[in-house]
Design a protein around this motif. Structure first.
Motif, PDB file in Angstrom:
ATOM      1  N   THR A  86      10.216  17.201 -11.562  1.00 43.45           N
ATOM      2  CA  THR A  86       9.370  18.482 -11.832  1.00 43.45           C
ATOM      3  C   THR A  86       9.898  19.313 -10.699  1.00 43.45           C
ATOM      4  OG1 THR A  86       7.535  17.578 -10.706  1.00 43.45           O
ATOM      5  CG2 THR A  86       7.674  17.242 -13.190  1.00 43.45           C
ATOM      6  N   ARG A  87       9.844  19.137  -9.457  1.00 40.39           N
ATOM      7  CA  ARG A  87       9.734  19.893  -8.135  1.00 40.39           C
ATOM      8  C   ARG A  87       8.638  20.408  -8.190  1.00 40.39           C
ATOM      9  NH1 ARG A  87      14.533  19.481  -4.731  1.00 40.39           N
ATOM     10  NH2 ARG A  87      14.377  21.890  -4.277  1.00 40.39           N
ATOM     11  N   GLN A  88       7.525  19.727  -8.718  1.00 39.00           N
ATOM     12  CA  GLN A  88       5.933  20.546  -8.775  1.00 39.00           C
ATOM     13  C   GLN A  88       5.201  19.725  -7.976  1.00 39.00           C
ATOM     14  OE1 GLN A  88       5.474  20.196 -12.991  1.00 39.00           O
ATOM     15  NE2 GLN A  88       5.788  22.441 -13.082  1.00 39.00           N
ATOM     16  N   ASP A  89       3.855  20.333  -7.492  1.00 38.02           N
ATOM     17  CA  ASP A  89       2.857  19.450  -7.057  1.00 38.02           C
ATOM     18  C   ASP A  89       2.183  19.031  -7.923  1.00 38.02           C
ATOM     19  OD1 ASP A  89       1.149  21.312  -7.933  1.00 38.02           O
ATOM     20  OD2 ASP A  89       0.745  22.430  -6.037  1.00 38.02           O
ATOM     21  N   ALA A  90       0.896  18.028  -7.473  1.00 38.71           N
ATOM     22  CA  ALA A  90       0.079  17.133  -8.565  1.00 38.71           C
ATOM     23  C   ALA A  90      -0.597  18.308  -9.467  1.00 38.71           C
ATOM     24  CB  ALA A  90      -0.911  16.495  -7.838  1.00 38.71           C
ATOM     25  N   ASP A  91      -0.694  19.429  -9.231  1.00 42.04           N
ATOM     26  CA  ASP A  91      -1.196  20.406 -10.135  1.00 42.04           C
ATOM     27  C   ASP A  91      -0.189  21.143 -11.052  1.00 42.04           C
ATOM     28  OD1 ASP A  91      -3.977  19.805  -9.267  1.00 42.04           O
ATOM     29  OD2 ASP A  91      -3.701  21.123  -7.508  1.00 42.04           O
TER      30      ASP A  91
ATOM     31  N   SER B 147       7.747  17.802  -3.064  1.00 40.59           N
ATOM     32  CA  SER B 147       6.277  18.436  -3.574  1.00 40.59           C
ATOM     33  C   SER B 147       5.293  18.551  -2.587  1.00 40.59           C
ATOM     34  CB  SER B 147       5.709  17.136  -4.303  1.00 40.59           C
ATOM     35  OG  SER B 147       6.643  17.064  -5.382  1.00 40.59           O
ATOM     36  N   ASP B 148       5.391  18.011  -1.292  1.00 41.95           N
ATOM     37  CA  ASP B 148       4.581  18.221  -0.199  1.00 41.95           C
ATOM     38  C   ASP B 148       4.947  19.521   0.701  1.00 41.95           C
ATOM     39  OD1 ASP B 148       2.082  17.274   0.790  1.00 41.95           O
ATOM     40  OD2 ASP B 148       3.167  16.494   2.500  1.00 41.95           O
ATOM     41  N   ASP B 149       6.244  19.481   0.867  1.00 45.49           N
ATOM     42  CA  ASP B 149       6.754  20.484   2.034  1.00 45.49           C
ATOM     43  C   ASP B 149       6.890  21.714   1.326  1.00 45.49           C
ATOM     44  OD1 ASP B 149       6.863  18.371   3.487  1.00 45.49           O
ATOM     45  OD2 ASP B 149       8.809  18.044   3.802  1.00 45.49           O
ATOM     46  N   MET B 150       7.064  21.830   0.032  1.00 43.27           N
ATOM     47  CA  MET B 150       7.332  23.217  -0.556  1.00 43.27           C
ATOM     48  C   MET B 150       6.183  24.225  -0.265  1.00 43.27           C
ATOM     49  SD  MET B 150       6.048  22.808  -4.506  1.00 43.27           S
ATOM     50  CE  MET B 150       6.803  21.504  -5.064  1.00 43.27           C
ATOM     51  N   ARG B 151       5.105  23.817   0.421  1.00 41.23           N
ATOM     52  CA  ARG B 151       3.985  24.713   0.673  1.00 41.23           C
ATOM     53  C   ARG B 151       4.463  25.626   1.882  1.00 41.23           C
ATOM     54  NH1 ARG B 151       0.481  22.222   3.289  1.00 41.23           N
ATOM     55  NH2 ARG B 151       1.315  20.118   3.382  1.00 41.23           N
ATOM     56  N   TRP B 152       5.458  24.955   2.604  1.00 42.32           N
ATOM     57  CA  TRP B 152       5.871  25.811   3.660  1.00 42.32           C
ATOM     58  C   TRP B 152       7.476  25.698   3.899  1.00 42.32           C
ATOM     59  CZ3 TRP B 152       8.471  22.030   6.178  1.00 42.32           C
ATOM     60  CH2 TRP B 152       7.784  20.903   6.217  1.00 42.32           C
TER      61      TRP B 152
END
Length: 571
Positions: free
Chosen positions: A483-488, A430-435
């Protein structure tokens, strides 16, 4: 010191667990067992037992730290006596006690005392917080902190010492990155460490430099020791205070145990002292952190056998083969997609890893190796395979790879055939998906955080958080796995959603999977008679909530060995 209630029950628990409990279960409670009432009865909206044969119940009873009955409310209440504690959660869910299979207890406690930069989104905000910390500390004190993440800042570039020099010019500052694999120092810290232009990093690290070759204050992996060696170490009293502070936070999150992934000899001494005095409520399965160059020596004699009923056990050794992907130290077969000249770092000679594993197998140690990149994972599997061939008499060694973060599909089968445990942390995704897509590029990223691949291949999974790299709450791990999603809730359908798990699958990795990873599946991980009464109770039935609502859940009670160690009504 007078033994605590937790400590007094340990010998009773050990004795009870040696008794036969066959025939004790829902609808089959026997009068002889009920002659002594239960110490604890739990009644919840539902109990997910984790036992495939009888996955659901309404209530359970425990005596002397062990479960004696699981069944309907009416069946279990027969065990109630005048001194029995009754814990009720009418709309809640009780599960086997959740265990974080990869965390860092003393580091969590230290982070509660030091500067925390988690989520800080700009260098300006970092500078403000560092100045506030400097103003609050004695003039000769180091400013230490953690959890900065340059990917959150505009531009995403690594920082320089100049930012810190502007607000703390005459005192040393040392801040570690959120993954623990990079550090950021100011000029005064460099001066005290004797780091100059001519300073060379060790083979397992990097020093970031400006175009003229001068260090800019950022050190990767092994190079962090150049600064770390001059930072004043914590005293035993500091370590004790931090462990106890962390324990309070951990049990409040519903965790009944932690696999501490890197425990120094000093920390082990403190854990044992806390355990003997009854102040260690948490179950701690520790991985010894050997000094560099002493890996084989550390496992050349058997691990210490702890007294019966101990909460602390150290029978694993933690090794590192590479760094982290966020700081581009993870070891890859091909260069980083966003850094074409870089394939990451090799932190240990594979021959040393193999020799250490051979010695460990001969002497009864479990080996747990940090491996993030695809090449790192392949090299560890090579070393493990060679060691298992060299020590064919090793029985059920349960070798582990910590993180297993980026793998090739063909290597998943090697995990299974070698019996290697994949110790993974869902919240990293969830955190690392950004990069992660930028780091790995198309194709290779398909094997990132690929827990579905592992589960479908019948690879043993043990889930954790890697706290304080991620937050300690297991809700985050469950949510990320499903979910493989972030908090939003982004992306809408999940990041690489083919890797998603069900709640049942994710919970098993935090319970039975973690127990298996610590050789404790005969005592913990499921709720049935004869097992330890380690229980997590949630305020809602997570099985009846949509995955998007998991993060809204709260822990009502944490129960370890039949004792309530956290009660939300009495925090």
């Amino acid at each position: 010191m007078r033994p605590s209630r937790w400590n007094r029950r340990r010998t009773l628990t050990a004795a009870l667990l040696t008794l036969s409990v066959s025939g004790v279960g829902p609808g089959t409670l026997r009068g002889q067992e009920q002659a002594t009432p239960a110490d604890l009865i739990v009644v919840a909206g539902r109990i997910w037992t984790g036992d495939s044969a009888k996955p659901w119940a309404e209530a359970l009873a425990a005596r002397a730290g062990a479960i004696v009955a699981v069944g309907t409310r009416d069946e279990v209440l027969r065990w109630k006596g005048p001194a029995t504690r009754l814990v009720e959660a009418p709309g809640g869910l009780a599960t086997p006690g959740l265990v974080d299979a990869h965390g860092h207890i003393e580091s969590l406690g230290g982070g509660l005392e030091n500067l925390d930069l988690r989520g800080v989104a700009s260098l300006e905000e970092v500078a403000r917080k560092v100045k506030e910390r400097a103003d609050a500390l004695p003039a000769d004190a180091w400013i230490t902190g953690s959890n900065w993440d340059q990917s959150l800042w505009p531009g995403g570039s690594f920082p320089t010492s100049a930012v810190l020099d502007a607000v703390a010019p005459n005192r040393p500052v040392w801040l570690t990155r959120v993954d623990g694999h990079a550090g950021w120092a100011n000029a005064e810290a460099l001066r005290r460490a004797g780091v100059v232009k001519a300073t060379q990093p060790p083979s397992d690290g990097q020093i970031h430099r400006d175009p003229s070759g001068e260090p800019i204050g950022v050190f990767i992996d092994g190079a962090m020791s150049l600064i770390g060696r001059v930072v004043p170490p914590p005293s035993p009293a500091d370590v004790e205070r931090r462990i106890l502070a962390a324990q309070k936070k951990i049990v409040a999150q519903g965790l009944t145990g932690v696999h501490d992934a890197g425990v120094s000899a000093r920390e082990a001494d403190v854990f044992r002292r806390l355990d003997r005095s009854g102040r260690l409520a948490l179950r701690v399965y520790a991985m010894a952190m050997p000094p560099a160059g002493e890996e084989v020596k550390t496992v050349s004699r058997p691990p210490v056998k702890e007294p019966e009923g101990s909460r602390f056990e150290m029978r694993a050794i933690k090794l590192f083969i590479d760094g982290a992907m966020g700081s581009r130290g993870a070891l890859l077969f091909e260069p980083y997609h966003d850094d074409p000249g870089n394939k990451g770092l090799l932190l240990i000679d594979p021959q040393v890893l193999e020799a250490t594993t051979v010695a460990a197998l001969r002497n009864g140690w479990q080996v747990a190796t940090h491996a993030i990149g695809d090449r790192a994972n392949a090299l560890v599997l090579d070393a493990y395979a060679a060691a298992l061939k060299a020590v064919p008499q090793a029985v059920n060694p349960r070798l582990r790879i910590e993180h297993a973060q980026v793998v090739r599909k063909q290597d998943v089968g090697r995990f299974a055939s070698l019996g290697v445990i994949a110790s993974m942390q869902p919240s990293h995704a969830s955190d690392d998906m950004r990069w992660a897509d930028a780091r790995l590029g198309p194709g290779r990223v398909d094997g990132a955080y690929a827990w579905r691949w592992f589960l479908d291949a019948k690879v043993p999974l043990a889930f954790g958080s890697d706290f304080p790299v991620e937050v300690v709450s297991p809700f985050w791990g469950l949510y990320a796995a499903m979910t493989r999603q972030d908090a939003d809730g982004r992306p809408k359908d999940g990041w690489h959603p083919d890797q998603r798990l069900s709640l049942d699958e994710a919970l098993r990795a935090f319970t039975a999977g973690a127990a298996y990873g610590a050789f404790a599946e005969d005592r913990r991980g499921v709720l049935k008679p004869g097992m330890h009464a380690d229980i997590t109770i949630f305020d809602r039935d997570l099985f009846r909530e949509p995955p998007s609502r998991v993060l809204a859940g709260q822990v009502l009670y944490t129960i370890i060995n039949g004792s309530v160690v956290f009660d939300a009504k009495r925090p």
